[in-house]
Motif scaffolding. Structure first.
Motif, PDB file in Angstrom:
ATOM      1  N   ALA A   1       6.727   1.536   5.504  1.00 38.87           N
ATOM      2  CA  ALA A   1       5.620   1.888   4.599  1.00 38.87           C
ATOM      3  C   ALA A   1       6.128   2.007   3.168  1.00 38.87           C
ATOM      4  CB  ALA A   1       4.988   3.212   5.025  1.00 38.87           C
ATOM      5  N   HIS A   2       7.452   1.961   2.984  1.00 36.69           N
ATOM      6  CA  HIS A   2       8.042   2.136   1.637  1.00 36.69           C
ATOM      7  C   HIS A   2       8.882   0.891   1.337  1.00 36.69           C
ATOM      8  CE1 HIS A   2       9.445   4.111  -1.857  1.00 36.69           C
ATOM      9  NE2 HIS A   2      10.230   5.031  -1.348  1.00 36.69           N
TER      10      HIS A   2
ATOM     11  N   ALA B   1       8.989  -2.531   3.276  1.00 34.10           N
ATOM     12  CA  ALA B   1       7.830  -3.430   3.278  1.00 34.10           C
ATOM     13  C   ALA B   1       8.193  -4.842   2.814  1.00 34.10           C
ATOM     14  CB  ALA B   1       6.731  -2.859   2.394  1.00 34.10           C
TER      15      ALA B   1
ATOM     16  N   LYS C   1      -9.271  -2.621  13.271  1.00 35.64           N
ATOM     17  CA  LYS C   1      -8.418  -1.419  13.284  1.00 35.64           C
ATOM     18  C   LYS C   1      -7.666  -1.239  14.604  1.00 35.64           C
ATOM     19  CE  LYS C   1      -9.419   0.447   9.235  1.00 35.64           C
ATOM     20  NZ  LYS C   1      -8.488   0.812   8.211  1.00 35.64           N
TER      21      LYS C   1
ATOM     22  N   ARG D   1      -1.195  -4.304   9.558  1.00 38.12           N
ATOM     23  CA  ARG D   1      -1.487  -4.156   8.135  1.00 38.12           C
ATOM     24  C   ARG D   1      -1.042  -5.402   7.379  1.00 38.12           C
ATOM     25  NH1 ARG D   1      -1.593   1.793   5.569  1.00 38.12           N
ATOM     26  NH2 ARG D   1      -3.151   2.540   7.009  1.00 38.12           N
ATOM     27  N   LEU D   2      -1.690  -5.647   6.286  1.00 37.26           N
ATOM     28  CA  LEU D   2      -1.256  -6.744   5.429  1.00 37.26           C
ATOM     29  C   LEU D   2      -0.090  -6.193   4.606  1.00 37.26           C
ATOM     30  CD1 LEU D   2      -1.503  -9.505   4.201  1.00 37.26           C
ATOM     31  CD2 LEU D   2      -3.502  -8.758   2.947  1.00 37.26           C
TER      32      LEU D   2
ATOM     33  N   GLY E   1       2.886  -5.631   2.032  1.00 36.83           N
ATOM     34  CA  GLY E   1       2.962  -6.036   0.620  1.00 36.83           C
ATOM     35  C   GLY E   1       1.630  -5.854  -0.075  1.00 36.83           C
ATOM     36  N   PHE E   2       0.680  -5.229   0.610  1.00 38.31           N
ATOM     37  CA  PHE E   2      -0.639  -4.959   0.037  1.00 38.31           C
ATOM     38  C   PHE E   2      -0.917  -3.474   0.117  1.00 38.31           C
ATOM     39  CE2 PHE E   2      -4.254  -7.730  -1.124  1.00 38.31           C
ATOM     40  CZ  PHE E   2      -3.550  -8.892  -1.382  1.00 38.31           C
ATOM     41  N   GLY E   3      -1.592  -2.965  -0.891  1.00 37.24           N
ATOM     42  CA  GLY E   3      -1.980  -1.556  -0.872  1.00 37.24           C
ATOM     43  C   GLY E   3      -0.882  -0.685  -1.460  1.00 37.24           C
TER      44      GLY E   3
ATOM     45  N   ARG F   1      -0.204   3.748  -2.586  1.00 36.03           N
ATOM     46  CA  ARG F   1      -0.755   5.099  -2.740  1.00 36.03           C
ATOM     47  C   ARG F   1      -1.298   5.325  -4.141  1.00 36.03           C
ATOM     48  NH1 ARG F   1       0.095   9.972  -0.449  1.00 36.03           N
ATOM     49  NH2 ARG F   1      -0.452   8.882   1.461  1.00 36.03           N
TER      50      ARG F   1
ATOM     51  N   TYR G   1     -13.398  -5.830   2.783  1.00 37.89           N
ATOM     52  CA  TYR G   1     -12.499  -4.810   3.356  1.00 37.89           C
ATOM     53  C   TYR G   1     -11.475  -4.374   2.304  1.00 37.89           C
ATOM     54  CZ  TYR G   1      -8.795  -2.710   6.227  1.00 37.89           C
ATOM     55  OH  TYR G   1      -7.845  -1.850   6.731  1.00 37.89           O
TER      56      TYR G   1
ATOM     57  N   ARG H   1     -11.478  -0.895  -0.416  1.00 31.10           N
ATOM     58  CA  ARG H   1     -10.332   0.038  -0.339  1.00 31.10           C
ATOM     59  C   ARG H   1      -9.360  -0.118  -1.508  1.00 31.10           C
ATOM     60  NH1 ARG H   1     -12.196  -1.290   4.427  1.00 31.10           N
ATOM     61  NH2 ARG H   1     -12.271   0.226   6.132  1.00 31.10           N
TER      62      ARG H   1
ATOM     63  N   ASN I   1       1.279  -5.498  -3.868  1.00 25.71           N
ATOM     64  CA  ASN I   1       2.244  -4.591  -4.501  1.00 25.71           C
ATOM     65  C   ASN I   1       3.543  -5.352  -4.769  1.00 25.71           C
ATOM     66  OD1 ASN I   1       3.948  -4.389  -2.134  1.00 25.71           O
ATOM     67  ND2 ASN I   1       2.433  -2.992  -1.256  1.00 25.71           N
TER      68      ASN I   1
ATOM     69  N   ASP J   1       6.177  -5.746  -3.345  1.00 23.08           N
ATOM     70  CA  ASP J   1       6.867  -6.397  -2.234  1.00 23.08           C
ATOM     71  C   ASP J   1       6.212  -7.673  -1.752  1.00 23.08           C
ATOM     72  OD1 ASP J   1       8.913  -4.602  -2.066  1.00 23.08           O
ATOM     73  OD2 ASP J   1       7.731  -3.192  -0.903  1.00 23.08           O
TER      74      ASP J   1
ATOM     75  N   PHE K   1      16.597  -3.400  -2.936  1.00 27.91           N
ATOM     76  CA  PHE K   1      15.681  -2.398  -3.488  1.00 27.91           C
ATOM     77  C   PHE K   1      16.454  -1.087  -3.718  1.00 27.91           C
ATOM     78  CE2 PHE K   1      11.003  -0.860  -2.731  1.00 27.91           C
ATOM     79  CZ  PHE K   1      11.111   0.021  -3.787  1.00 27.91           C
TER      80      PHE K   1
HETATM   81  N1  ACO Z   1      -3.536  -3.570   5.189  1.00 27.43           N
HETATM   82  C1  ACO Z   1      -4.708  -3.209   5.747  1.00 27.43           C
HETATM   83  N2  ACO Z   1      -5.345  -2.062   5.506  1.00 27.43           N
HETATM   84  C2  ACO Z   1      -4.748  -1.206   4.670  1.00 27.43           C
HETATM   85  C3  ACO Z   1      -3.520  -1.497   4.044  1.00 27.43           C
HETATM   86  C4  ACO Z   1      -2.913  -2.728   4.329  1.00 27.43           C
HETATM   87  N3  ACO Z   1      -1.750  -3.069   3.770  1.00 27.43           N
HETATM   88  N4  ACO Z   1      -3.162  -0.465   3.258  1.00 27.43           N
HETATM   89  C5  ACO Z   1      -4.129   0.439   3.391  1.00 27.43           C
HETATM   90  N5  ACO Z   1      -5.093   0.001   4.233  1.00 27.43           N
HETATM   91  C6  ACO Z   1      -6.339   0.682   4.587  1.00 27.43           C
HETATM   92  C7  ACO Z   1      -6.091   1.791   5.594  1.00 27.43           C
HETATM   93  O1  ACO Z   1      -6.214   1.319   6.907  1.00 27.43           O
HETATM   94  C8  ACO Z   1      -7.178   2.766   5.206  1.00 27.43           C
HETATM   95  O2  ACO Z   1      -8.389   2.279   5.733  1.00 27.43           O
HETATM   96  P1  ACO Z   1      -9.526   3.313   6.257  1.00 27.43           P
HETATM   97  O3  ACO Z   1      -9.962   4.046   5.044  1.00 27.43           O
HETATM   98  O4  ACO Z   1     -10.559   2.436   6.870  1.00 27.43           O
HETATM   99  O5  ACO Z   1      -8.818   4.188   7.271  1.00 27.43           O
HETATM  100  C9  ACO Z   1      -7.256   2.652   3.689  1.00 27.43           C
HETATM  101  O6  ACO Z   1      -6.830   1.314   3.406  1.00 27.43           O
HETATM  102  C10 ACO Z   1      -6.388   3.642   2.941  1.00 27.43           C
HETATM  103  O7  ACO Z   1      -5.044   3.496   3.437  1.00 27.43           O
HETATM  104  P2  ACO Z   1      -4.005   4.680   3.587  1.00 27.43           P
HETATM  105  O8  ACO Z   1      -2.992   4.287   4.595  1.00 27.43           O
HETATM  106  O9  ACO Z   1      -4.753   5.959   3.786  1.00 27.43           O
HETATM  107  O10 ACO Z   1      -3.386   4.704   2.149  1.00 27.43           O
HETATM  108  P3  ACO Z   1      -2.012   5.342   1.746  1.00 27.43           P
HETATM  109  O11 ACO Z   1      -2.075   5.598   0.291  1.00 27.43           O
HETATM  110  O12 ACO Z   1      -1.660   6.487   2.632  1.00 27.43           O
HETATM  111  O13 ACO Z   1      -0.965   4.172   2.064  1.00 27.43           O
HETATM  112  C11 ACO Z   1       0.546   2.364   1.867  1.00 27.43           C
HETATM  113  C12 ACO Z   1      -0.323   3.403   1.114  1.00 27.43           C
HETATM  114  C13 ACO Z   1       1.466   3.075   2.846  1.00 27.43           C
HETATM  115  C14 ACO Z   1       1.410   1.638   0.843  1.00 27.43           C
HETATM  116  C15 ACO Z   1      -0.379   1.371   2.601  1.00 27.43           C
HETATM  117  O14 ACO Z   1      -1.218   0.709   1.686  1.00 27.43           O
HETATM  118  C16 ACO Z   1       0.400   0.362   3.448  1.00 27.43           C
HETATM  119  O15 ACO Z   1       0.750   0.660   4.581  1.00 27.43           O
HETATM  120  N6  ACO Z   1       0.672  -0.872   2.895  1.00 27.43           N
HETATM  121  C17 ACO Z   1       1.453  -1.835   3.608  1.00 27.43           C
HETATM  122  C18 ACO Z   1       2.928  -1.488   3.491  1.00 27.43           C
HETATM  123  C19 ACO Z   1       3.455  -1.780   2.115  1.00 27.43           C
HETATM  124  O16 ACO Z   1       3.256  -2.845   1.542  1.00 27.43           O
HETATM  125  N7  ACO Z   1       4.213  -0.798   1.557  1.00 27.43           N
HETATM  126  C20 ACO Z   1       4.863  -0.944   0.285  1.00 27.43           C
HETATM  127  C21 ACO Z   1       4.322   0.061  -0.696  1.00 27.43           C
HETATM  128  S1  ACO Z   1       5.034  -0.230  -2.246  1.00 27.43           S
HETATM  129  C22 ACO Z   1       6.612   0.398  -2.093  1.00 27.43           C
HETATM  130  O17 ACO Z   1       6.888   1.356  -1.430  1.00 27.43           O
HETATM  131  C23 ACO Z   1       7.597  -0.321  -2.794  1.00 27.43           C
END
Ligand code: ACO
Length: 433
Positions: free
Chosen positions: A266-267, A270, A297, A302-303, A305-307, A309, A355, A359, A364, A366, A387
């Motif tokens: 998750a960090h 990724a 779900k 998860r996708l 490299g997307f999303g 915090r 979707y 959200r 990101n 990565d 990294f």
């Molecule tokens: N793919 C699909 N759905 C996602 C993703 C994703 N990558 N990221 C978040 N969501 C969805 C969640 O399922 C959630 O949906 P819901 O509201 O229906 O339950 C909503 O978006 C919010 O997600 P959270 O997990 O609550 O958000 P949080 O801020 O806790 O997580 C995180 C952030 C861990 C980065 C997350 O987006 C993720 O897992 N991404 C993929 C891993 C990744 O790329 N990490 C690198 C982060 S950058 C870094 O550390 C360098």
């Protein structure tokens, strides 16, 4: 909130408590709840720290809604375009860009600390060759505290500085050695005439039987990747470093703790997971099928490299990464990288899908970094190591800031206890079968 914008009022069981509101130079205000427990007997509850500022910091600022990242006030785009990694290190640690003489001195200090204690080379031999290089990094960086005793006194500013120089300087050597050990090649010693990034590429890819000439465009790309990863305010690994350091642990042990935290998918993990995902998809035509799985779900996919915090907009680092990916692939004559095509298709599909729009999920840092690192010749298992190498300066700068903060306390979160209330011990013979 109270009428006075600098105070918040909380009413709890009929008692009103006023709490000061503090403002930073930019960014959201914070409600200072430090007296809350003393005044009300209640704690706040914020698992995942989604609304909690754990410290004051002058180092890095992120505006996640606008997609802004500043190191000491300077936009990441300007540093990546005009600066270099060592200058960024100086900026993060000392707070200002160096003057020419400061820069010269700093470069010298880093360059002349790049070798590791020779006995450290034997430390590697205790690992299995198939060990994940991050496992090796956690151990070897932690072991630096057993090799460099003269820079572990955290109360001595000069020792803190030397520990910082040592880590910035030696992490590339340690990381390259982890890689060389993994693939069964001899270690390559650092070369003082080369730049930081060029030296790292040489230590990774040179072999004793051939001359290795560093491609300046690839070295520049490597350097830029280091700049983009150098710091990111109070993320999980940085908070880990601060928490470890808050007990007075030595800086090498604290950075090892940060590396362990970074390893998670998750960090920092990724980037490895994102490239593996692109490889598994393999073909842009399969993108719709994959997106459907991500949205389901029950698949728990998860996708990668997307999303993010904090970023609810395009991560500014991802934009620079995308450009750098293009430059590297062009330089290497890779015209049609199928993984880049899959990545572009995924990004297009996700950015136009409800979707992801609802959200606020954007690429990101990565998402594209793996494509560049793979083109440079690194196996996926090294991605998070790179990294860690780059983030070390951010961790050490944040650690130093914490140690120098006169109000610093040991980090000790509280909890909402949901286990059994007090009960009496039952002897074994009286516990049923
Ligand atoms: N793919 C699909 N759905 C996602 C993703 C994703 N990558 N990221 C978040 N969501 C969805 C969640 O399922 C959630 O949906 P819901 O509201 O229906 O339950 C909503 O978006 C919010 O997600 P959270 O997990 O609550 O958000 P949080 O801020 O806790 O997580 C995180 C952030 C861990 C980065 C997350 O987006 C993720 O897992 N991404 C993929 C891993 C990744 O790329 N990490 C690198 C982060 S950058 C870094 O550390 C360098």
């Amino acid at each position: 909130m109270a009428d006075d914008p600098k105070k918040a009022v909380l009413e709890l069981a009929g008692t009103k408590v006023e709490m000061p509101v503090k403002s930073g130079t930019i960014g959201p205000d914070v409600v200072d709840i430090t007296k809350l427990y003393a005044q009300t007997g209640a704690f706040t509850f914020d698992p995942g720290f989604t609304s909690t500022a754990a410290c004051e910091s002058k180092i890095t600022y992120i505006d996640g809604d606008e997609g802004v990242l500043l190191y000491r006030g300077y936009p990441i785009e300007q540093l990546a375009e005009h600066g270099d990694f060592l200058e960024t290190c100086y900026l993060l640690y000392y707070g200002e860009l160096p003057t020419p003489s400061q820069r010269k001195e700093f470069d010298k200090n880093i360059t002349y600390h790049t070798m590791v204690h020779e006995q450290m080379t034997r430390f590697y031999q205790g690992f299995r060759r198939d060990a994940h290089p991050m496992a090796v990094m956690v151990a070897v960086v932690g072991a630096m505290s057993a090799f460099y005793h003269d820079s572990t006194d955290i109360n001595d500013a000069r020792q803190r500085e030397i520990a910082c120089h040592r880590m910035i300087a030696k992490l590339p050597t340690i990381a390259a050695m982890a890689y060389k050990y993994h693939i069964g090649q001899p270690f390559v010693y650092p070369q003082n005439s080369l730049s930081y990034a060029a030296n790292f590429l040489r230590m990774c890819f040179a072999v004793p039987c051939e001359e290795y000439v560093v491609n300046p465009i690839l070295a520049r790309a490597m350097d830029r990747i280091f700049i983009l990863h150098a710091d990111h305010e109070q993320n999980a690994s940085t908070s880990t470093v601060r928490l470890a350091g808050s007990s007075g642990a030595n800086p090498f042990a604290c950075i090892a703790a940060g590396i362990a935290c970074l390893w998670g998918p998750a960090h920092g993990g990724a980037n490895e997971a994102a490239l593996e995902m692109l490889q598994q998809i393999g073909d842009p035509a399969k993108v719709p099928e994959f997106i459907a799985k991500v949205k389901d779900k029950t698949s728990h996919i998860r996708l990668m490299g997307f999303g993010h915090r904090v970023y609810k907009n395009y991560d500014p680092r991802a934009k620079i990464m995308q450009k750098t990916a293009h430059e590297v692939l062009t330089e290497l004559g890779i015209k049609d990288d199928p993984l880049l095509e899959v990545a572009r298709e995924l990004e297009k599909a996700a950015l136009s899908d409800q979707y992801f729009i609802e959200r606020k999920l954007y690429p990101n840092v990565d998402f594209y970094s793996g494509i560049i690192l793979r083109a440079l010749g690194f196996p996926t298992s090294m991605f998070t190591v790179l990294f860690a190498l780059a983030r070390t300066v951010g961790w050490i700068s944040q650690w130093k800031e914490m140690i120098e903060d006169p109000g610093q306390k040991i980090g000790r979160p509280r909890q909402l206890y949901t286990g059994s209330p007090k009960r009496d011990y039952v002897p074994l013979t009286m516990r049923g079968k």
